[in-house]
Structures are given as structure tokens and as C-alpha cells.
Write an enzyme that holds these catalytic residues in place. Structure first.
Site, PDB file in Angstrom:
ATOM      1  N   ARG A 115      -6.076  -5.003  11.868  1.00 46.23           N
ATOM      2  CA  ARG A 115      -5.901  -5.933  10.758  1.00 46.23           C
ATOM      3  C   ARG A 115      -6.325  -7.321  11.240  1.00 46.23           C
ATOM      4  NH1 ARG A 115      -6.077  -1.786   8.793  1.00 46.23           N
ATOM      5  NH2 ARG A 115      -4.731  -0.780   7.271  1.00 46.23           N
TER       6      ARG A 115
ATOM      7  N   ASN B 132       0.806  -1.230   0.000  1.00 46.53           N
ATOM      8  CA  ASN B 132       0.000   0.000   0.000  1.00 46.53           C
ATOM      9  C   ASN B 132       0.832   1.270   0.000  1.00 46.53           C
ATOM     10  OD1 ASN B 132      -2.968  -0.346   0.139  1.00 46.53           O
ATOM     11  ND2 ASN B 132      -2.393  -1.796   1.734  1.00 46.53           N
TER      12      ASN B 132
ATOM     13  N   THR C 200      -7.525  -9.697  -2.209  1.00 45.18           N
ATOM     14  CA  THR C 200      -7.346  -9.196  -0.846  1.00 45.18           C
ATOM     15  C   THR C 200      -8.651  -8.638  -0.283  1.00 45.18           C
ATOM     16  OG1 THR C 200      -6.268  -7.419   0.399  1.00 45.18           O
ATOM     17  CG2 THR C 200      -6.548  -7.043  -1.950  1.00 45.18           C
ATOM     18  N   ASP C 201      -8.737  -8.612   1.037  1.00 46.34           N
ATOM     19  CA  ASP C 201      -9.920  -8.000   1.671  1.00 46.34           C
ATOM     20  C   ASP C 201      -9.967  -6.491   1.423  1.00 46.34           C
ATOM     21  OD1 ASP C 201      -7.786  -7.311   3.350  1.00 46.34           O
ATOM     22  OD2 ASP C 201      -8.638  -8.214   5.155  1.00 46.34           O
ATOM     23  N   GLU C 202      -8.834  -5.907   1.026  1.00 45.07           N
ATOM     24  CA  GLU C 202      -8.793  -4.443   0.873  1.00 45.07           C
ATOM     25  C   GLU C 202      -9.679  -3.935  -0.257  1.00 45.07           C
ATOM     26  OE1 GLU C 202      -5.066  -2.552   1.091  1.00 45.07           O
ATOM     27  OE2 GLU C 202      -4.280  -3.991   2.527  1.00 45.07           O
TER      28      GLU C 202
ATOM     29  N   TYR D 119      -3.253   0.677  -4.571  1.00 45.36           N
ATOM     30  CA  TYR D 119      -3.052  -0.783  -4.551  1.00 45.36           C
ATOM     31  C   TYR D 119      -4.399  -1.498  -4.549  1.00 45.36           C
ATOM     32  CZ  TYR D 119      -2.710  -5.368  -2.356  1.00 45.36           C
ATOM     33  OH  TYR D 119      -2.878  -6.700  -2.063  1.00 45.36           O
TER      34      TYR D 119
ATOM     35  N   LYS E 182      -6.268  -4.018  -7.391  1.00 46.38           N
ATOM     36  CA  LYS E 182      -6.687  -5.404  -7.108  1.00 46.38           C
ATOM     37  C   LYS E 182      -8.190  -5.550  -7.379  1.00 46.38           C
ATOM     38  CE  LYS E 182      -4.620  -8.400  -5.600  1.00 46.38           C
ATOM     39  NZ  LYS E 182      -3.767  -9.453  -6.252  1.00 46.38           N
TER      40      LYS E 182
ATOM     41  N   LYS F 232       6.954  -4.923   5.196  1.00 45.27           N
ATOM     42  CA  LYS F 232       5.612  -5.096   5.752  1.00 45.27           C
ATOM     43  C   LYS F 232       5.646  -5.053   7.288  1.00 45.27           C
ATOM     44  CE  LYS F 232       3.662  -5.657   1.677  1.00 45.27           C
ATOM     45  NZ  LYS F 232       3.065  -6.845   1.111  1.00 45.27           N
TER      46      LYS F 232
ATOM     47  N   ILE G 174       4.750  -6.688  10.241  1.00 45.39           N
ATOM     48  CA  ILE G 174       5.313  -7.623  11.227  1.00 45.39           C
ATOM     49  C   ILE G 174       6.807  -7.873  10.995  1.00 45.39           C
ATOM     50  CG2 ILE G 174       5.227 -10.059  11.988  1.00 45.39           C
ATOM     51  CD1 ILE G 174       2.180  -9.769  12.163  1.00 45.39           C
TER      52      ILE G 174
ATOM     53  N   TYR H 270       2.461   3.516  12.966  1.00 46.36           N
ATOM     54  CA  TYR H 270       1.835   4.606  12.218  1.00 46.36           C
ATOM     55  C   TYR H 270       0.684   5.214  13.033  1.00 46.36           C
ATOM     56  CZ  TYR H 270       3.817   2.803   7.768  1.00 46.36           C
ATOM     57  OH  TYR H 270       4.629   2.372   6.748  1.00 46.36           O
TER      58      TYR H 270
HETATM   59  P1  NAD Z   1       4.928  -9.929  -2.560  1.00 45.10           P
HETATM   60  O1  NAD Z   1       5.059  -8.500  -2.912  1.00 45.10           O
HETATM   61  O2  NAD Z   1       5.732 -10.499  -1.437  1.00 45.10           O
HETATM   62  O3  NAD Z   1       5.236 -10.842  -3.844  1.00 45.10           O
HETATM   63  C1  NAD Z   1       4.785 -10.502  -5.128  1.00 45.10           C
HETATM   64  C2  NAD Z   1       5.548 -11.340  -6.146  1.00 45.10           C
HETATM   65  O4  NAD Z   1       5.065 -10.999  -7.453  1.00 45.10           O
HETATM   66  C3  NAD Z   1       7.055 -11.075  -6.134  1.00 45.10           C
HETATM   67  O5  NAD Z   1       7.767 -12.295  -6.185  1.00 45.10           O
HETATM   68  C4  NAD Z   1       7.285 -10.255  -7.403  1.00 45.10           C
HETATM   69  O6  NAD Z   1       8.570 -10.439  -7.959  1.00 45.10           O
HETATM   70  C5  NAD Z   1       6.188 -10.807  -8.299  1.00 45.10           C
HETATM   71  N1  NAD Z   1       5.808  -9.854  -9.368  1.00 45.10           N
HETATM   72  C6  NAD Z   1       5.526  -8.533  -9.224  1.00 45.10           C
HETATM   73  N2  NAD Z   1       5.262  -7.994 -10.432  1.00 45.10           N
HETATM   74  C7  NAD Z   1       5.346  -8.989 -11.351  1.00 45.10           C
HETATM   75  C8  NAD Z   1       5.161  -9.049 -12.750  1.00 45.10           C
HETATM   76  N3  NAD Z   1       4.822  -7.958 -13.465  1.00 45.10           N
HETATM   77  N4  NAD Z   1       5.349 -10.235 -13.374  1.00 45.10           N
HETATM   78  C9  NAD Z   1       5.693 -11.340 -12.668  1.00 45.10           C
HETATM   79  N5  NAD Z   1       5.891 -11.343 -11.344  1.00 45.10           N
HETATM   80  C10 NAD Z   1       5.716 -10.180 -10.683  1.00 45.10           C
HETATM   81  O7  NAD Z   1       3.367 -10.136  -2.304  1.00 45.10           O
HETATM   82  P2  NAD Z   1       2.596 -11.128  -1.324  1.00 45.10           P
HETATM   83  O8  NAD Z   1       2.403 -10.459  -0.025  1.00 45.10           O
HETATM   84  O9  NAD Z   1       3.213 -12.468  -1.396  1.00 45.10           O
HETATM   85  O10 NAD Z   1       1.168 -11.152  -2.044  1.00 45.10           O
HETATM   86  C11 NAD Z   1       0.889 -12.117  -3.046  1.00 45.10           C
HETATM   87  C12 NAD Z   1      -0.544 -11.947  -3.505  1.00 45.10           C
HETATM   88  O11 NAD Z   1      -1.434 -12.082  -2.408  1.00 45.10           O
HETATM   89  C13 NAD Z   1      -0.835 -10.567  -4.110  1.00 45.10           C
HETATM   90  O12 NAD Z   1      -1.697 -10.753  -5.214  1.00 45.10           O
HETATM   91  C14 NAD Z   1      -1.536  -9.816  -2.988  1.00 45.10           C
HETATM   92  O13 NAD Z   1      -2.420  -8.846  -3.510  1.00 45.10           O
HETATM   93  C15 NAD Z   1      -2.288 -10.950  -2.313  1.00 45.10           C
HETATM   94  N6  NAD Z   1      -2.596 -10.753  -0.884  1.00 45.10           N
HETATM   95  C16 NAD Z   1      -1.595 -10.452  -0.008  1.00 45.10           C
HETATM   96  C17 NAD Z   1      -1.891 -10.342   1.357  1.00 45.10           C
HETATM   97  C18 NAD Z   1      -0.809 -10.055   2.379  1.00 45.10           C
HETATM   98  O14 NAD Z   1      -1.103  -9.934   3.565  1.00 45.10           O
HETATM   99  N7  NAD Z   1       0.461  -9.951   2.005  1.00 45.10           N
HETATM  100  C19 NAD Z   1      -3.203 -10.525   1.800  1.00 45.10           C
HETATM  101  C20 NAD Z   1      -4.195 -10.814   0.856  1.00 45.10           C
HETATM  102  C21 NAD Z   1      -3.889 -10.948  -0.469  1.00 45.10           C
HETATM  103  O1  TDX Z   2       6.039   0.228   9.942  1.00 48.35           O
HETATM  104  C1  TDX Z   2       4.818   0.099   9.877  1.00 48.35           C
HETATM  105  N1  TDX Z   2       4.049   0.553  10.913  1.00 48.35           N
HETATM  106  C2  TDX Z   2       2.684   0.447  10.920  1.00 48.35           C
HETATM  107  O2  TDX Z   2       2.030   0.864  11.896  1.00 48.35           O
HETATM  108  C3  TDX Z   2       4.157  -0.529   8.744  1.00 48.35           C
HETATM  109  C4  TDX Z   2       4.964  -1.032   7.584  1.00 48.35           C
HETATM  110  C5  TDX Z   2       2.788  -0.641   8.778  1.00 48.35           C
HETATM  111  N2  TDX Z   2       2.060  -0.164   9.816  1.00 48.35           N
HETATM  112  C6  TDX Z   2       0.592  -0.383   9.841  1.00 48.35           C
HETATM  113  C7  TDX Z   2      -0.162  -0.047   8.586  1.00 48.35           C
HETATM  114  C8  TDX Z   2      -1.289  -1.066   8.586  1.00 48.35           C
HETATM  115  O3  TDX Z   2      -2.369  -0.600   9.388  1.00 48.35           O
HETATM  116  O4  TDX Z   2       0.441  -1.795  10.010  1.00 48.35           O
HETATM  117  C9  TDX Z   2      -0.686  -2.293   9.258  1.00 48.35           C
HETATM  118  C10 TDX Z   2      -0.209  -3.360   8.273  1.00 48.35           C
HETATM  119  O5  TDX Z   2       0.567  -2.714   7.269  1.00 48.35           O
HETATM  120  P1  TDX Z   2       1.160  -3.515   6.009  1.00 48.35           P
HETATM  121  O6  TDX Z   2       2.016  -4.622   6.500  1.00 48.35           O
HETATM  122  O7  TDX Z   2       1.755  -2.511   5.086  1.00 48.35           O
HETATM  123  O8  TDX Z   2      -0.129  -4.213   5.418  1.00 48.35           O
HETATM  124  P2  TDX Z   2      -1.546  -3.641   4.868  1.00 48.35           P
HETATM  125  O9  TDX Z   2      -1.426  -2.262   4.370  1.00 48.35           O
HETATM  126  O10 TDX Z   2      -2.587  -3.956   5.904  1.00 48.35           O
HETATM  127  O11 TDX Z   2      -1.745  -4.613   3.589  1.00 48.35           O
HETATM  128  C11 TDX Z   2      -1.436  -6.022   3.689  1.00 48.35           C
HETATM  129  O12 TDX Z   2      -2.612  -6.774   3.827  1.00 48.35           O
HETATM  130  C12 TDX Z   2      -3.470  -6.810   2.709  1.00 48.35           C
HETATM  131  C13 TDX Z   2      -0.648  -6.488   2.484  1.00 48.35           C
HETATM  132  O13 TDX Z   2       0.538  -5.715   2.357  1.00 48.35           O
HETATM  133  C14 TDX Z   2      -1.494  -6.404   1.230  1.00 48.35           C
HETATM  134  O14 TDX Z   2      -0.777  -6.944   0.127  1.00 48.35           O
HETATM  135  C15 TDX Z   2      -2.756  -7.199   1.444  1.00 48.35           C
HETATM  136  O15 TDX Z   2      -3.614  -7.059   0.354  1.00 48.35           O
END
Ligand code: NAD
Ligand code: TDX
Length: 336
Positions: free
Chosen positions: A216, A85, A122-124, A152, A156, A191, A193, A209
Site C-alpha cells: 500500500r 473493502n 481512491t487509487d483503488e 467498494y 467508487k 482498518k 494500521i 492477511y
Molecule cells: P470512513 O468510513 O471513516 O468515513 C465515512 C463517513 O461517511 C462516515 O462518517 C459515515 O458516517 C459517512 N457516511 C456513510 N454513508 C453515508 C451516507 N449515506 N450519508 C451521509 N454520510 C454517510 O471513511 P474514510 O476512510 O474517512 O474515507 C473518506 C473518503 O475518502 C471516502 O470517500 C473514501 O472512499 C475516500 N478514500 C479513503 C482512503 C483511506 O485510506 N481511508 C483513501 C483514499 C480515498
Molecule cells: O487486519 C488486517 N490485516 C491486513 O493484513 C487488515 C484490516 C488489513 N490487512 C491488509 C489488507 C490490505 O492489503 O492491509 C492492507 C490495508 O487494508 P485496509 O486498511 O482495509 O485498506 P485498503 O483495503 O487498502 O483500502 C484503504 O485504502 C484505500 C481504505 O480502506 C479505502 O477506503 C481506500 O479507498
């Protein structure tokens, strides 16, 4: 043998999914298509058997490459995305390209070859909910209105809409899942955590923040992977499934637990600038997934899951240390 194409399989959640497939499903082979952006890492797949997992480095917007790979596969599980984000607020361009144009490119190829497609979302896409302290008990369901807040989330949401249109107009065999916030091994250190864990491990102070009240809904990445497999195998075509494990916690509470588990004082962190448009609360109602497909989360003890995640980052310093200083420098520019 079943052959899966997993996009974004060198990122956090995709790599965990590929590891789980190799361990749990011996009759499935995987081709990973990953651009290896800053978030993708070859090392995330390094210890997997080459005869089961092939990494193709490439872009999901490359129609020729996507056409060739999809023509050789039984199903596509589409994780690849720009996923952070904060980055989407400063430079939305790669989000539009990868999340919208990339998904479109995959849908066209799956339609051409009649290949089963699963969209990881994503739930977002549903926006946010009022805090429970206001009396709200609302949760997201698959009937909730799309109402994304950040660039972002908007990209999605757009991708999900394309999937729905390809199902309705072209009969594409597709499903969608919208999952809540994941945690676990291999998550990039920008991210929430992993940033706080590695801040403490590298002698920095965790950063919270705003007022830390945003909520979350946390789920362990392994539970997300098992849900995706169930949907891929048994989900109803055209359906959307929400994935969540009833893990609502404020950022402040999560940070307090990290500080406690890592033996740091409760006040050993910094308050930093809030995120623009910061979503207040996410909460997933996963009743449909539980009732229709019998899925249940296995990691129901958040403290234990967090401890295991802390242990992983402690044991894998060589994985995160090379990028840590640069990630923190990027945050400093924005007062975070
Ligand atoms: P991430 O950013 O860790 O990984 C994304 C991967 O996609 C990377 O390996 C990157 O190299 C690859 N990528 C990016 N652009 C690309 C492109 N143009 N072509 C090919 N590969 C490409 O993300 P993540 O946290 O593992 O999330 C994976 C999926 O899950 C995403 O679709 C995200 O929206 C979804 N999602 C994430 C969360 C979360 O909490 N992280 C929650 C719900 C859904
Ligand atoms: O340093 C920080 N301090 C802080 O308070 C960071 C990096 C984040 N935050 C807060 C912002 C959010 O409320 O923590 C919460 C989680 O932040 P992120 O890890 O950036 O996640 P979020 O924005 O909730 O989105 C995540 O969950 C949904 C994933 O990154 C997305 O890919 C997914 O779709």
C-alpha cells in the site's frame, strides 16, 4: 465568508479535513452532512467551535435534504462513503446506495444550484499493479485505465464516472482526486494500521492477511487534506488529480515497524485468512499535482508519522475501546 458542505465529515478523513479548515482557513465555515454510520462519530468534531462547524445528521441519498443544504453552500467536498473493502465483500448493498446513488443525488443538486463540487476518490479505482519484485515499476496516473477489483472500488469508480459525465454534459464545476491509503488520528479501528495498534494496546495479537506481501502507498491524512484544499481553490475544472506521497510499503513491513515502535517481538502477530481478490500493489504518481498546484507532502518520515499515530491511539483509548471487541468479533467470523 466561504461556506463549505463537507459530506462524511464525521468520518476519519473528513473529520481531519474539517479540523484543518478550522485551524488554517478562518474565513471558511463548514456544514457537515453525515449519516453517522458505524464509521461516523460525533466525537470526531466535538472540540470544534459551533459557530464554525455545524453537524447535520442525515443521508446523502435524501434528495430533499441534500437540495436544501446544497442551495445554501458555495462548494461541496464529498467524502461520505462506505469505505471498507472487507465489508463490501460481505454486503455490497450500502456501497451501491451511498457511493453511487448518494453521489448522484449530490451531483443533481450541485447542477441545479451551480455549486462547485469536489469528489474524494481512491487509487483503488485503477485496480492493482504487479509487485516490484516482478520487475514492475508501474505507477497510477490520471490516464490509467479504470479497473476496480472489489465492490467498494467498483462503486467508487462508478461515482467518478458520474462526476465526469456531469462535467461534460451539464458543465458542472467539478474536480476529482484519487488518493492512496491514509493513516493518522480518528481512523476507525477496523482498518489495517489502527487495528494493529489497538490490538497491541488491548492485549490482542496483530493480524496479517495472506503472506503480508501486498503493498500500500501510505500518506498521512493531513497531507491529503492540504492537497484537497489546493485542488478546491486552484484545480482546473474537469480535471482528475492523483494524491500520493511515495509511501509504498508491504503490509508485513508496516506491521514490523508497529511492533518495533510498540516494543513487541517481531513475531508477535498471527497470520490470518487472505482477503478475496486482494489487490497486490498500489502506487501513485502525483507529478501532476506537484507540478500544477505546487503541493508537496509534509509528513515525509513514515516512522515519525506512525509514532504520532500510535501516541494518538494510546491517548484516546476512550474513543476506540467501546467498539474494539465488536470489530474483532466481526473479523473472527471470517477467519481474520
Ligand atoms: P470512513 O468510513 O471513516 O468515513 C465515512 C463517513 O461517511 C462516515 O462518517 C459515515 O458516517 C459517512 N457516511 C456513510 N454513508 C453515508 C451516507 N449515506 N450519508 C451521509 N454520510 C454517510 O471513511 P474514510 O476512510 O474517512 O474515507 C473518506 C473518503 O475518502 C471516502 O470517500 C473514501 O472512499 C475516500 N478514500 C479513503 C482512503 C483511506 O485510506 N481511508 C483513501 C483514499 C480515498
Ligand atoms: O487486519 C488486517 N490485516 C491486513 O493484513 C487488515 C484490516 C488489513 N490487512 C491488509 C489488507 C490490505 O492489503 O492491509 C492492507 C490495508 O487494508 P485496509 O486498511 O482495509 O485498506 P485498503 O483495503 O487498502 O483500502 C484503504 O485504502 C484505500 C481504505 O480502506 C479505502 O477506503 C481506500 O479507498
Amino acid at each position: 465568508m466561504m461556506h463549505l458542505l463537507v459530506t462524511g465529515g464525521a468520518g476519519f478523513i473528513g473529520a481531519n479535513f474539517v479540523h484543518d479548515i478550522v485551524r488554517e482557513h478562518p474565513t471558511t465555515d463548514v456544514t457537515v452532512l453525515d449519516k453517522l454510520t458505524y464509521a461516523g462519530n460525533r466525537a470526531n468534531l466535538a472540540d470544534l467551535p459551533a459557530e464554525r462547524v455545524r453537524l447535520v445528521v442525515g443521508d446523502i441519498t435524501d434528495a430533499g435534504l441534500v437540495d436544501r443544504l446544497v442551495s445554501q453552500t458555495d462548494a461541496v467536498v464529498h467524502y461520505a462513503a462506505e469505505s471498507h473493502n472487507d465489508r463490501s465483500l460481505y454486503n455490497p448493498d450500502p456501497f451501491v446506495q451511498t457511493n453511487i446513488v448518494g453521489t448522484y443525488t449530490l451531483l443533481q443538486a450541485c447542477h441545479k444550484y451551480n455549486v462547485r463540487f469536489h469528489q474524494i476518490s481512491t487509487d483503488e479505482v485503477y485496480g492493482d499493479l504487479p509487485l516490484r519484485s516482478t520487475g514492475s515499476t508501474a505507477m497510477f496516473t490520471s490516464d490509467s485505465r479504470y479497473n476496480p477489483s472489489s465492490p467498494y472500488a467498483a462503486t467508487k469508480a462508478s461515482a467518478d464516472m458520474l462526476v465526469r459525465a456531469w462535467v461534460r454534459s451539464f458543465g458542472l464545476r467539478a474536480t476529482i482526486s484519487n488518493c492512496s491509503n491514509n493513516y493518522g488520528p480518528y481512523q476507525y479501528v477496523e482498518k489495517f494500521i489502527p487495528r494493529q495498534i489497538t490490538n497491541i494496546l488491548s492485549g490482542r495479537r496483530p493480524k496479517l492477511y495472506g503472506r503480508g506481501m501486498n503493498v500500500r502507498d501510505w500518506i498521512h491524512v493531513s497531507d491529503h487534506s492540504r492537497a484537497v484544499w489546493e485542488i478546491l481553490m486552484h484545480g482546473e475544472i474537469g480535471q482528475t488529480y492523483l494524491i500520493g506521497a511515495n509511501g509504498e510499503r508491504s503490509n508485513r513491513d508496516v506491521l514490523a515497524l508497529i511492533l518495533k515502535l510498540m516494543g513487541r517481538p517481531a513475531d508477535a502477530f498471527d497470520w490470518v485468512a487472505d482477503r478475496a481478490g486482494h489487490d497486490r500493489r498500489y502506487a501513485i504518481d502525483a507529478t501532476k499535482l506537484r507540478n500544477e498546484l505546487g503541493w508537496q507532502p509534509e509528513v515525509t518520515d513514515f516512522e515519525a508519522g506512525l509514532q504520532q499515530t500510535i501516541d494518538w491511539y494510546r491517548a484516546h483509548e476512550s474513543w476506540w475501546r467501546p467498539v474494539k471487541a465488536q470489530v474483532e468479533a466481526g473479523y473472527r467470523v471470517h477467519g481474520q
